[in-house]
Design a protein around this motif. Structure first.
Motif, short mmCIF file in Angstrom:
data_model
loop_
_atom_site.label_atom_id
_atom_site.label_comp_id
_atom_site.label_asym_id
_atom_site.label_seq_id
_atom_site.Cartn_x
_atom_site.Cartn_y
_atom_site.Cartn_z
N ASP A 44 0.87 -1.17 0.00
CA ASP A 44 0.00 0.00 0.00
C ASP A 44 0.91 1.23 0.00
O ASP A 44 1.32 1.70 1.06
CB ASP A 44 -0.89 -0.05 1.25
N ASN A 67 -11.86 -2.33 11.70
CA ASN A 67 -10.67 -1.47 11.76
C ASN A 67 -9.78 -1.60 10.53
O ASN A 67 -8.57 -1.76 10.62
CB ASN A 67 -9.84 -1.77 13.02
N ASN A 68 -10.39 -1.56 9.36
CA ASN A 68 -9.69 -1.65 8.08
C ASN A 68 -8.88 -2.95 7.93
O ASN A 68 -7.81 -2.96 7.33
CB ASN A 68 -8.81 -0.43 7.84
N GLN A 69 -9.43 -4.03 8.49
CA GLN A 69 -8.85 -5.36 8.35
C GLN A 69 -9.97 -6.36 8.07
O GLN A 69 -11.10 -6.16 8.52
CB GLN A 69 -8.18 -5.83 9.64
N ASP A 101 -5.41 0.84 1.15
CA ASP A 101 -6.24 1.99 0.83
C ASP A 101 -6.83 1.87 -0.58
O ASP A 101 -6.18 1.34 -1.48
CB ASP A 101 -5.43 3.29 0.92
N ALA A 108 -5.73 -11.99 10.50
CA ALA A 108 -6.21 -10.68 10.07
C ALA A 108 -5.39 -10.19 8.89
O ALA A 108 -4.16 -10.26 8.91
CB ALA A 108 -6.12 -9.68 11.22
N ASP A 127 -4.74 -6.84 6.62
CA ASP A 127 -4.94 -5.40 6.45
C ASP A 127 -5.50 -5.11 5.07
O ASP A 127 -5.09 -5.74 4.08
CB ASP A 127 -3.62 -4.64 6.61
N ARG A 152 1.78 -4.37 3.91
CA ARG A 152 0.79 -5.00 4.78
C ARG A 152 1.16 -6.47 4.94
O ARG A 152 2.01 -6.99 4.23
CB ARG A 152 -0.61 -4.89 4.16
#
Length: 188
Positions: free
Chosen positions: A35, A161-163, A128, A123, A125, A40
């Motif tokens: 990203d 949480n953006n995961q 964006d 998890a 990530d 990530r």
């Protein structure tokens, strides 16, 4: 860093923490876990009940099997982990690449003579700019003409949480018993 690949995907695994850190298309050499300047990765978490320490992070992982398209890593309790989490266990985490798919299998074995409470999660990530779509047992990320599907029938999937989090929370494993959990990543 350990590399495994198919004709379509190449992935890199950090064997010290059993984390998938690169997901690269062989065709265009794009790393879908990158990203911008930020790399990530897939986070592996294994804890006991009422325990805050991630055993997958503090105990050493050992490579127990390696081929061109798969790798298996083991995590086994030791004296220091037993003092904090009084169970004997082993975890085998296997990454396998076939075509455009990465299968992640998480085998947990309770070697104790009592029921073992645990939580585990994987998890990923979300970089964006990726759109997120949640379905039953599936989360789809899309950007331009690319889709990354995360699929599991044994772990609860959610976007938090953006995961993308694949988890088994507050579960128990019977004495002298093992169970397998899985997550698949499909790049289309």
């Amino acid at each position: 860093m350990q590399i495994i690949e198919s004709s379509i995907l190449r992935i890199a695994i950090d064997e010290k923490r059993a984390r998938l850190v690169n997901l690269i298309s062989q065709n265009n050499q794009i790393d879908y876990f990158k990203d911008g300047d930020l790399q990530r990765n897939l986070i592996v978490d294994f804890t006991g009940k009422n325990q805050n320490e991630n055993l997958a992070k503090i105990l050493p992982w050992t490579i127990v099997d390696k081929g061109d398209s798969r790798i298996s890593l083991a995590l086994i309790d030791d004296n220091s982990s037993y003092k904090k989490f009084p169970y004997h266990f082993e975890v085998i985490l296997t990454y396998a690449v076939e075509g455009n798919r990465v299968d992640i299998k998480y085998y947990l074995k309770n070697n104790s003579h009592k029921t073992m409470p645990f939580s585990l999660s994987l998890a990923v990530d979300i970089p964006d700019g990726w759109a997120k779509e949640e379905k039953v047992n599936e989360v789809i990320l899309s950007k331009n003409a690319v889709k990354l599907q995360c699929i599991s029938s044994s772990l609860a999937l959610a976007v938090k949480n953006n995961q993308i989090v694949a988890a088994m929370k507050q579960a128990e494993l019977e004495k002298d018993h093992g169970e397998e959990f899985g997550l698949s990543l499909l790049l289309t």
